[in-house]
Design a protein around this motif. Sequence first.
Motif, short mmCIF file in Angstrom:
data_model
loop_
_atom_site.label_atom_id
_atom_site.label_comp_id
_atom_site.label_asym_id
_atom_site.label_seq_id
_atom_site.Cartn_x
_atom_site.Cartn_y
_atom_site.Cartn_z
N PHE A 124 -0.97 -8.55 20.34
CA PHE A 124 -0.87 -7.44 21.14
C PHE A 124 -0.33 -7.63 22.43
CE2 PHE A 124 -4.21 -6.83 17.94
CZ PHE A 124 -4.20 -5.37 17.64
N VAL A 125 0.89 -6.74 22.78
CA VAL A 125 1.47 -7.09 24.30
C VAL A 125 1.43 -5.83 24.96
CG1 VAL A 125 2.98 -8.92 23.42
CG2 VAL A 125 3.85 -6.55 23.30
N GLU A 126 1.44 -5.86 26.38
CA GLU A 126 1.28 -4.46 27.09
C GLU A 126 2.46 -3.81 27.08
OE1 GLU A 126 -0.51 -3.01 31.15
OE2 GLU A 126 0.05 -5.05 31.25
N ASN A 127 3.80 -4.41 27.35
CA ASN A 127 5.03 -3.38 27.54
C ASN A 127 6.12 -4.35 27.11
OD1 ASN A 127 5.11 -5.41 29.79
ND2 ASN A 127 4.16 -4.00 31.06
N ARG A 128 7.21 -3.89 27.42
CA ARG A 128 8.59 -4.57 27.02
C ARG A 128 8.72 -5.76 27.79
NH1 ARG A 128 11.04 -2.83 22.85
NH2 ARG A 128 12.33 -4.56 23.11
N ASP A 129 8.47 -5.56 29.18
CA ASP A 129 8.59 -6.88 29.77
C ASP A 129 7.71 -8.18 29.22
OD1 ASP A 129 10.11 -5.73 31.91
OD2 ASP A 129 8.26 -4.96 33.17
N GLN A 130 6.43 -7.88 28.99
CA GLN A 130 5.80 -8.87 28.19
C GLN A 130 6.53 -9.30 26.72
OE1 GLN A 130 3.53 -10.83 29.63
NE2 GLN A 130 3.71 -9.39 31.51
N LEU A 131 6.92 -8.17 26.20
CA LEU A 131 7.50 -8.33 24.80
C LEU A 131 8.60 -9.45 25.03
CD1 LEU A 131 7.74 -7.88 21.80
CD2 LEU A 131 8.75 -5.46 22.39
N ALA A 132 9.39 -9.12 26.15
CA ALA A 132 10.49 -10.04 26.41
C ALA A 132 10.31 -11.49 26.06
CB ALA A 132 11.42 -9.69 27.61
N LYS A 133 8.99 -11.91 26.75
CA LYS A 133 8.65 -13.39 26.62
C LYS A 133 8.81 -13.72 25.18
CE LYS A 133 5.86 -12.95 30.54
NZ LYS A 133 4.40 -13.31 31.22
N ILE A 134 7.99 -12.96 24.32
CA ILE A 134 7.83 -13.20 22.80
C ILE A 134 8.94 -13.25 21.97
CG2 ILE A 134 6.44 -12.54 20.84
CD1 ILE A 134 4.77 -13.67 23.27
N LEU A 135 10.01 -12.35 22.38
CA LEU A 135 11.26 -12.50 21.69
C LEU A 135 12.03 -13.41 21.80
CD1 LEU A 135 11.92 -8.36 21.84
CD2 LEU A 135 11.21 -9.69 19.94
N ILE A 137 10.90 -16.52 22.29
CA ILE A 137 10.29 -17.73 21.56
C ILE A 137 9.97 -17.29 20.22
CG2 ILE A 137 9.40 -18.76 23.66
CD1 ILE A 137 6.85 -17.46 22.97
N ARG A 138 10.72 -16.13 19.76
CA ARG A 138 10.39 -15.72 18.31
C ARG A 138 10.58 -16.71 17.16
NH1 ARG A 138 12.92 -10.13 16.33
NH2 ARG A 138 11.92 -9.92 14.22
N GLY A 139 11.92 -17.44 17.51
CA GLY A 139 12.09 -18.59 16.43
C GLY A 139 11.06 -19.67 16.11
N ASP A 140 10.38 -19.94 17.34
CA ASP A 140 9.32 -21.09 17.45
C ASP A 140 7.96 -20.36 16.86
OD1 ASP A 140 11.37 -22.59 18.46
OD2 ASP A 140 10.68 -21.74 20.67
N LEU A 141 7.77 -19.37 16.40
CA LEU A 141 6.56 -19.07 16.07
C LEU A 141 6.44 -18.33 14.58
CD1 LEU A 141 5.54 -16.74 19.32
CD2 LEU A 141 4.76 -19.30 18.60
N PRO A 142 6.66 -19.25 13.45
CA PRO A 142 6.63 -18.62 12.12
C PRO A 142 5.61 -17.99 11.76
CG PRO A 142 6.42 -21.19 12.36
CD PRO A 142 6.76 -20.77 13.82
N ARG A 143 4.29 -18.23 12.22
CA ARG A 143 3.14 -17.88 11.85
C ARG A 143 2.76 -16.47 12.22
NH1 ARG A 143 1.48 -22.93 13.36
NH2 ARG A 143 0.85 -24.32 11.69
N LEU A 144 3.66 -16.06 13.30
CA LEU A 144 3.42 -14.68 14.02
C LEU A 144 4.33 -13.62 13.08
CD1 LEU A 144 2.35 -13.13 16.34
CD2 LEU A 144 4.56 -13.30 17.48
N LYS A 145 3.46 -12.61 12.68
CA LYS A 145 3.93 -11.74 11.60
C LYS A 145 4.19 -10.40 12.24
CE LYS A 145 3.63 -14.85 8.58
NZ LYS A 145 5.15 -15.76 8.27
N ARG A 146 3.34 -10.17 13.16
CA ARG A 146 3.41 -8.59 13.71
C ARG A 146 2.91 -8.78 15.10
NH1 ARG A 146 5.77 -4.56 12.07
NH2 ARG A 146 5.02 -2.96 11.07
#
Length: 493
Positions: A124-135, A137-146
């Motif tokens: 769960f992420v608060e907003n798009r600023d925090q989401l940007a961090k996850i996007l 590194i997205r390729g390094d998180l194969p277990r993250l589904k949602r």
Amino acid sequence: MITSVTAPDRTEVLPRVATVPEMFQATVARRAERPALLFKTGEKWTAISWEQYALGVKRIAGFLLSQGFEHAARGAILSYNRPEWHIADLAIQHLGGCVVGIYLTNSASQCRYIVDHAEAPVLFVENRDQLAKILEIRGDLPRLKRVVLISGEPTSGDGDLVTTWGKALQDGADWNNSHAEVFEQRWRAVKPEDMATFIYTSGTTGPPKAVMLDHANICWTVESLISCTTLTDPDQDCMISYLPLAHIAERMAGHMLNVYNGHRLYFAEDLARLGENVRDARPTFMFGVPRIWEKYQAGIQGRLKDGGFKGAIGRWALMQGEKAVDARTAGRDPGRRYRVADRLALARLREALGLDRAKGLSTGAAPISAKTLRFFWAIGLNLYEVYGQSEGCGPTSTNREGYARLGSVGPAIPGVEIRIAHDGEVLVKGGNVFRGYFKDSRTTDDTLDAEGWLHSGDVGQVDADGSLYITARKKDLIITAGGKNISPSNIEM
């Protein structure tokens, strides 16, 4: 020589509930339509009742179930304090999952380490600023589904990874309608030994360690801690949430005490508006790190110097308050002059701060000056220092009403035993002691011995009344050729 002490009242702690879901559901049944969580939109505070709170938890749990969330899975939260943080937390725990809080200030690489290490399938992420961090590194998180975006809308670049909080609520409601009994079956199946949360340490000496706390830890600690606070009437009591929920202090003192006790909890808009929000909420109990109280002290002293708080009368009143500190901390009558000073100025000062209803204040997570403690007692606010660590589910000892020794971190909380080892290290045993570090058995063995004693890494001593004094960090000690232990931190201070 080993010294062993327990809390002055030597109370045995017998939790009335076994798990966090059971704790929450009991409070919902008891408090129902009473306000639980309050957040500010514009100039207005909006209240969420305990029934509405429970409905949100059930719907987010339904969403997680629709995503195949399994018992013992981990769910991560990257957000500032807000109702959605608490709802997501409890939804995860109701399904037997383990909650992983992430600091907002963490970099993308730090977020990657925690989400990957915890093997979290949902975030769960608060907003798009925090989401940007996850996007990033997205390729390094194969277990993250949602990823659930609490505030804001997804874009085409997010793909199937991101959904919104509103959509998750609706999907959860739809899923629950088709699987009516599953939610209750899942939360009733949660056991005391199931992991409730991982608290990641700061990682200042390497990668952060994941402190494993189970439901038994949390329920036991809350039961012990509540007896040390001034929270006695949920209809009148309230607190304000503003410190990071990824830290054990806010998680226990703000979130879990609220779940247990059923009082109102206000969410600060941000640190810049904390003073204004405190004046709105007028909390009866408030926890703060030393820096918060130091800023309050500096502001008050500055206003008194500039003629505020009734000028010379205010300065005279503060002087009378300072003379009465020793009597007040000992529970003795502070005298007529203090009562006059309180009526003329100190009571108005507390009202101006928004702390006129405060029955007790607490500070911890770092050392605080005894001068700052004495200042708050002088203006009529009982500020109690608490000591603990994530590995002890928060509190180990605390000053409280009837046991206030300024400069100490108080006696052990009920049910906790403190032992001072031969080298001065503070050892802790009780139902609050953690279950180890996730994926790190070696460090666990170094920290938690075979007899269940937590080795705190702090050096301290205990006085005749059972109050604990922390004097140094063990790793900082220098042993001279003559065998003397010297603490550089004491010299620096």
